[in-house]
Motif scaffolding. Structure first.
Motif, PDB file in Angstrom:
ATOM      1  N   ASP A 202     -14.934   9.160  -8.818  1.00 26.14           N
ATOM      2  CA  ASP A 202     -14.082   8.348  -7.948  1.00 26.14           C
ATOM      3  C   ASP A 202     -14.555   6.904  -7.939  1.00 26.14           C
ATOM      4  OD1 ASP A 202     -12.511  10.550  -7.142  1.00 26.14           O
ATOM      5  OD2 ASP A 202     -14.005  11.105  -5.650  1.00 26.14           O
ATOM      6  N   ARG A 203     -15.860   6.698  -7.829  1.00 25.49           N
ATOM      7  CA  ARG A 203     -16.401   5.341  -7.813  1.00 25.49           C
ATOM      8  C   ARG A 203     -16.158   4.639  -9.148  1.00 25.49           C
ATOM      9  NH1 ARG A 203     -20.568   8.280  -5.064  1.00 25.49           N
ATOM     10  NH2 ARG A 203     -20.700   7.685  -2.864  1.00 25.49           N
ATOM     11  N   ARG A 204     -16.299   5.377 -10.229  1.00 26.05           N
ATOM     12  CA  ARG A 204     -16.112   4.791 -11.558  1.00 26.05           C
ATOM     13  C   ARG A 204     -14.663   4.367 -11.782  1.00 26.05           C
ATOM     14  NH1 ARG A 204     -16.809   9.254 -14.620  1.00 26.05           N
ATOM     15  NH2 ARG A 204     -14.549   9.531 -14.578  1.00 26.05           N
ATOM     16  N   ASP A 205     -13.718   5.184 -11.294  1.00 21.02           N
ATOM     17  CA  ASP A 205     -12.296   4.931 -11.578  1.00 21.02           C
ATOM     18  C   ASP A 205     -11.640   3.964 -10.601  1.00 21.02           C
ATOM     19  OD1 ASP A 205     -12.499   6.679 -13.686  1.00 21.02           O
ATOM     20  OD2 ASP A 205     -11.737   8.406 -12.560  1.00 21.02           O
ATOM     21  N   ALA A 206     -12.355   3.557  -9.559  1.00 20.30           N
ATOM     22  CA  ALA A 206     -11.760   2.662  -8.544  1.00 20.30           C
ATOM     23  C   ALA A 206     -11.850   1.210  -8.991  1.00 20.30           C
ATOM     24  CB  ALA A 206     -12.460   2.865  -7.205  1.00 20.30           C
ATOM     25  N   ARG A 212      -3.977  -2.191  -9.577  1.00 18.32           N
ATOM     26  CA  ARG A 212      -2.727  -2.809 -10.049  1.00 18.32           C
ATOM     27  C   ARG A 212      -1.640  -1.759 -10.233  1.00 18.32           C
ATOM     28  NH1 ARG A 212      -6.386  -5.979 -13.127  1.00 18.32           N
ATOM     29  NH2 ARG A 212      -6.121  -4.629 -14.945  1.00 18.32           N
ATOM     30  N   ARG A 213      -1.992  -0.615 -10.814  1.00 18.20           N
ATOM     31  CA  ARG A 213      -0.997   0.450 -10.981  1.00 18.20           C
ATOM     32  C   ARG A 213      -0.488   0.942  -9.628  1.00 18.20           C
ATOM     33  NH1 ARG A 213      -4.629   2.185 -15.175  1.00 18.20           N
ATOM     34  NH2 ARG A 213      -5.577   3.718 -13.760  1.00 18.20           N
ATOM     35  N   VAL A 215      -0.502  -0.665  -6.647  1.00 18.14           N
ATOM     36  CA  VAL A 215       0.293  -1.696  -5.976  1.00 18.14           C
ATOM     37  C   VAL A 215       1.684  -1.784  -6.583  1.00 18.14           C
ATOM     38  CG1 VAL A 215       0.502  -4.199  -5.684  1.00 18.14           C
ATOM     39  CG2 VAL A 215      -1.645  -3.044  -5.110  1.00 18.14           C
ATOM     40  N   ALA A 216       1.774  -1.734  -7.910  1.00 17.43           N
ATOM     41  CA  ALA A 216       3.083  -1.795  -8.565  1.00 17.43           C
ATOM     42  C   ALA A 216       3.952  -0.605  -8.171  1.00 17.43           C
ATOM     43  CB  ALA A 216       2.897  -1.850 -10.085  1.00 17.43           C
ATOM     44  N   PHE A 217       3.342   0.585  -8.096  1.00 18.33           N
ATOM     45  CA  PHE A 217       4.114   1.777  -7.717  1.00 18.33           C
ATOM     46  C   PHE A 217       4.612   1.663  -6.286  1.00 18.33           C
ATOM     47  CE2 PHE A 217       4.427   6.057  -5.920  1.00 18.33           C
ATOM     48  CZ  PHE A 217       5.295   6.656  -6.835  1.00 18.33           C
ATOM     49  N   ILE A 218       3.742   1.213  -5.377  1.00 20.25           N
ATOM     50  CA  ILE A 218       4.158   1.067  -3.979  1.00 20.25           C
ATOM     51  C   ILE A 218       5.271   0.035  -3.858  1.00 20.25           C
ATOM     52  CG2 ILE A 218       3.416   0.241  -1.711  1.00 20.25           C
ATOM     53  CD1 ILE A 218       0.687   1.540  -2.268  1.00 20.25           C
ATOM     54  N   ASP A 219       5.107  -1.110  -4.500  1.00 24.91           N
ATOM     55  CA  ASP A 219       6.118  -2.162  -4.406  1.00 24.91           C
ATOM     56  C   ASP A 219       7.469  -1.695  -4.939  1.00 24.91           C
ATOM     57  OD1 ASP A 219       4.315  -3.876  -3.273  1.00 24.91           O
ATOM     58  OD2 ASP A 219       3.857  -4.959  -5.126  1.00 24.91           O
ATOM     59  N   ASP A 220       7.460  -0.869  -5.990  1.00 24.02           N
ATOM     60  CA  ASP A 220       8.712  -0.398  -6.591  1.00 24.02           C
ATOM     61  C   ASP A 220       9.331   0.765  -5.825  1.00 24.02           C
ATOM     62  OD1 ASP A 220       8.457  -2.267  -8.593  1.00 24.02           O
ATOM     63  OD2 ASP A 220       7.624  -0.869 -10.066  1.00 24.02           O
ATOM     64  N   THR A 241     -10.218   8.246  -5.049  1.00 19.97           N
ATOM     65  CA  THR A 241     -10.363   7.067  -5.900  1.00 19.97           C
ATOM     66  C   THR A 241      -9.410   5.971  -5.448  1.00 19.97           C
ATOM     67  OG1 THR A 241     -11.056   8.348  -7.824  1.00 19.97           O
ATOM     68  CG2 THR A 241     -10.103   6.193  -8.259  1.00 19.97           C
ATOM     69  N   LEU A 242      -8.168   6.367  -5.134  1.00 13.82           N
ATOM     70  CA  LEU A 242      -7.167   5.406  -4.667  1.00 13.82           C
ATOM     71  C   LEU A 242      -7.651   4.700  -3.403  1.00 13.82           C
ATOM     72  CD1 LEU A 242      -4.091   4.500  -5.053  1.00 13.82           C
ATOM     73  CD2 LEU A 242      -3.613   6.206  -3.273  1.00 13.82           C
ATOM     74  N   GLN A 243      -8.138   5.475  -2.450  1.00 14.60           N
ATOM     75  CA  GLN A 243      -8.616   4.883  -1.195  1.00 14.60           C
ATOM     76  C   GLN A 243      -9.784   3.931  -1.433  1.00 14.60           C
ATOM     77  OE1 GLN A 243      -9.356   8.622   0.719  1.00 14.60           O
ATOM     78  NE2 GLN A 243      -7.375   8.662   1.759  1.00 14.60           N
ATOM     79  N   LEU A 244     -10.685   4.327  -2.318  1.00 12.14           N
ATOM     80  CA  LEU A 244     -11.847   3.484  -2.610  1.00 12.14           C
ATOM     81  C   LEU A 244     -11.432   2.190  -3.304  1.00 12.14           C
ATOM     82  CD1 LEU A 244     -14.883   3.126  -2.560  1.00 12.14           C
ATOM     83  CD2 LEU A 244     -15.027   4.446  -4.687  1.00 12.14           C
ATOM     84  N   ALA A 245     -10.439   2.262  -4.208  1.00 14.27           N
ATOM     85  CA  ALA A 245      -9.972   1.060  -4.908  1.00 14.27           C
ATOM     86  C   ALA A 245      -9.362   0.059  -3.933  1.00 14.27           C
ATOM     87  CB  ALA A 245      -8.953   1.447  -5.983  1.00 14.27           C
ATOM     88  N   PHE A 246      -8.562   0.520  -3.000  1.00 11.21           N
ATOM     89  CA  PHE A 246      -7.968  -0.393  -2.021  1.00 11.21           C
ATOM     90  C   PHE A 246      -9.034  -0.981  -1.106  1.00 11.21           C
ATOM     91  CE2 PHE A 246      -3.890   1.162  -3.347  1.00 11.21           C
ATOM     92  CZ  PHE A 246      -3.000   0.174  -2.978  1.00 11.21           C
ATOM     93  N   ARG A 247      -9.986  -0.149  -0.691  1.00 11.29           N
ATOM     94  CA  ARG A 247     -11.038  -0.654   0.195  1.00 11.29           C
ATOM     95  C   ARG A 247     -11.943  -1.650  -0.539  1.00 11.29           C
ATOM     96  NH1 ARG A 247     -12.601   3.917   1.836  1.00 11.29           N
ATOM     97  NH2 ARG A 247     -14.504   4.243   0.635  1.00 11.29           N
ATOM     98  N   ARG A 248     -12.259  -1.337  -1.785  1.00 14.63           N
ATOM     99  CA  ARG A 248     -13.185  -2.178  -2.555  1.00 14.63           C
ATOM    100  C   ARG A 248     -12.570  -3.527  -2.908  1.00 14.63           C
ATOM    101  NH1 ARG A 248     -15.469   0.611  -7.838  1.00 14.63           N
ATOM    102  NH2 ARG A 248     -16.771   1.688  -6.291  1.00 14.63           N
ATOM    103  N   HIS A 249     -11.283  -3.559  -3.293  1.00 12.74           N
ATOM    104  CA  HIS A 249     -10.689  -4.773  -3.854  1.00 12.74           C
ATOM    105  C   HIS A 249      -9.762  -5.520  -2.898  1.00 12.74           C
ATOM    106  CE1 HIS A 249     -12.412  -3.640  -7.673  1.00 12.74           C
ATOM    107  NE2 HIS A 249     -11.780  -2.476  -7.643  1.00 12.74           N
ATOM    108  N   LEU A 250      -9.219  -4.826  -1.894  1.00  9.35           N
ATOM    109  CA  LEU A 250      -8.310  -5.486  -0.955  1.00  9.35           C
ATOM    110  C   LEU A 250      -8.763  -5.370   0.494  1.00  9.35           C
ATOM    111  CD1 LEU A 250      -4.712  -4.590  -2.292  1.00  9.35           C
ATOM    112  CD2 LEU A 250      -5.991  -6.730  -2.563  1.00  9.35           C
ATOM    113  N   ASP A 251      -9.822  -4.607   0.736  1.00  9.26           N
ATOM    114  CA  ASP A 251     -10.330  -4.384   2.094  1.00  9.26           C
ATOM    115  C   ASP A 251      -9.234  -3.832   3.004  1.00  9.26           C
ATOM    116  OD1 ASP A 251     -12.261  -4.269   4.068  1.00  9.26           O
ATOM    117  OD2 ASP A 251     -11.830  -6.289   4.798  1.00  9.26           O
ATOM    118  N   THR A 252      -8.479  -2.891   2.478  1.00  8.68           N
ATOM    119  CA  THR A 252      -7.434  -2.234   3.260  1.00  8.68           C
ATOM    120  C   THR A 252      -7.295  -0.809   2.753  1.00  8.68           C
ATOM    121  OG1 THR A 252      -5.169  -2.454   4.100  1.00  8.68           O
ATOM    122  CG2 THR A 252      -5.506  -2.954   1.754  1.00  8.68           C
TER     123      THR A 252
END
Length: 314
Positions: A202-206, A212-213, A215-220, A241-252
């Motif tokens: 999970d940490r590796r894939d975040a 970007r993938r 965010v694009a899916f949510i926006d669409d 992994t999804l949760q960690l990516a948002f927390r790590r890069h967007l703090d949300t």
């Protein structure tokens, strides 16, 4: 929509229970045979309110669904699979062995409970939830704490009173959000093998490409009833992994980002709306906001004015 059945005939009660919960043997003790079963649908979840003024025993085939709720009055005991549960007035309980036959004894019992497909819980929890990728499962029949028990009751009441049997239940985003809220509350209420710590993978894939993938899916797809599992699947990662990516890069969180995307769509609808035919409440419900006051607070914090002012500002 509510489905309601009432009877004072023991055999009719038996047939109703079979039609609702599957094959079972049914025996009644005493002369009173009053039964009432009410079912409400909220997205993929059913809310049941069953009242029995009688003592009866059930020996049943697997129900294939998970049941969790509370005893408003009376008592019932349950035995099935490796689990057992004895419950009195005020208890919050879970029946989490959907593939096992079960027996229960019910005495003048009044129950409110949710009926859930186990696959839905697995999706919310993450498909491989336990250590070493072990499939998700509940490990106990009662809440982990008194606070968790109160949380379940508060959440159930909110979904029942504000979504079920209201026009909100016809709004796909609201119904889907309410169902996932109840599912997430179940995970927080009852013991399970769910691990909250991200694995090495999970940490590796975040990484930013995952974000970007997502965010694009949510926006669409913000107009659709999408879940964290949908976003994770579209991003080719786990929910953790999804949760960690948002927390790590967007703090949300993914959920917070989705709410902001839907708030932006609501803003556009208010800008384009005709005050004579458009209401703030309808726009809020269309975009998944159950509480008018919370929608107004979020909207004002982002756009600096009330949603009603935006609607009138032609």
């Amino acid at each position: 929509m509510t489905t309601l059945f009432e009877t004072t005939d023991a055999e009719a009660a038996h047939q109703m229970l079979v039609a609702t919960y599957g094959a079972m043997r049914f025996s009644v003790t005493g002369e009173r045979h009053r039964a009432r079963v009410a079912r409400r649908t909220v997205g993929p979840i059913e809310l049941h309110h069953n009242t029995f003024s009688m003592r009866f025993h059930v020996d049943a085939d697997p129900v294939r669904r998970v049941t969790m709720g509370r005893v408003l009055r009376g008592s019932f005991s349950y035995r099935g699979g490796a689990g057992q549960s004895d419950n009195e007035t005020g208890d919050v309980f879970m029946i989490a062995h959907p593939d096992s036959p079960y027996q229960s004894i019910n005495v003048d019992v009044d129950l409110e409970f949710a009926v859930i497909d186990p696959a839905l819980l697995a999706l919310v929890a993450d498909t491989d939830a336990g250590p070493g990728g072990e499939p998700f499962r509940f490990t106990g029949t009662h809440p982990v704490s008194a606070q968790a028990m109160r949380l379940w009751g508060t959440t159930y009441d909110f979904v029942r009173d504000n979504i079920a049997d209201t026009p909100a239940a016809r709004e796909p985003l609201l119904a889907g959000n309410a169902a996932r809220l109840l599912l997430a509350t179940a995970l927080a209420t009852f013991p399970s093998n769910l691990s909250h710590d991200p694995a090495v993978g999970d940490r590796r894939d975040a990484h930013p490409a995952t974000l970007r993938r997502a965010v694009a899916f949510i926006d669409d797809n913000a107009h659709r009833d999408i879940s964290p599992a949908d976003v994770a699947g579209a991003s080719h990662v786990t929910i953790r992994t999804l949760q960690l990516a948002f927390r790590r890069h967007l703090d949300t969180t993914p959920g917070a980002y989705l709410r902001r995307a839907r708030l932006e769509r609501a803003h556009r609808d208010l800008l384009d709306g005709d005050p004579a035919s458009t209401t703030v409440g309808a726009v809020a419900a269309r975009w998944g906001f159950a509480s008018h006051s919370r929608f107004t607070a979020h909207y004002h914090a982002v756009y600096g004015q009330l949603p009603s002012d935006t609607l009138r500002d032609l």
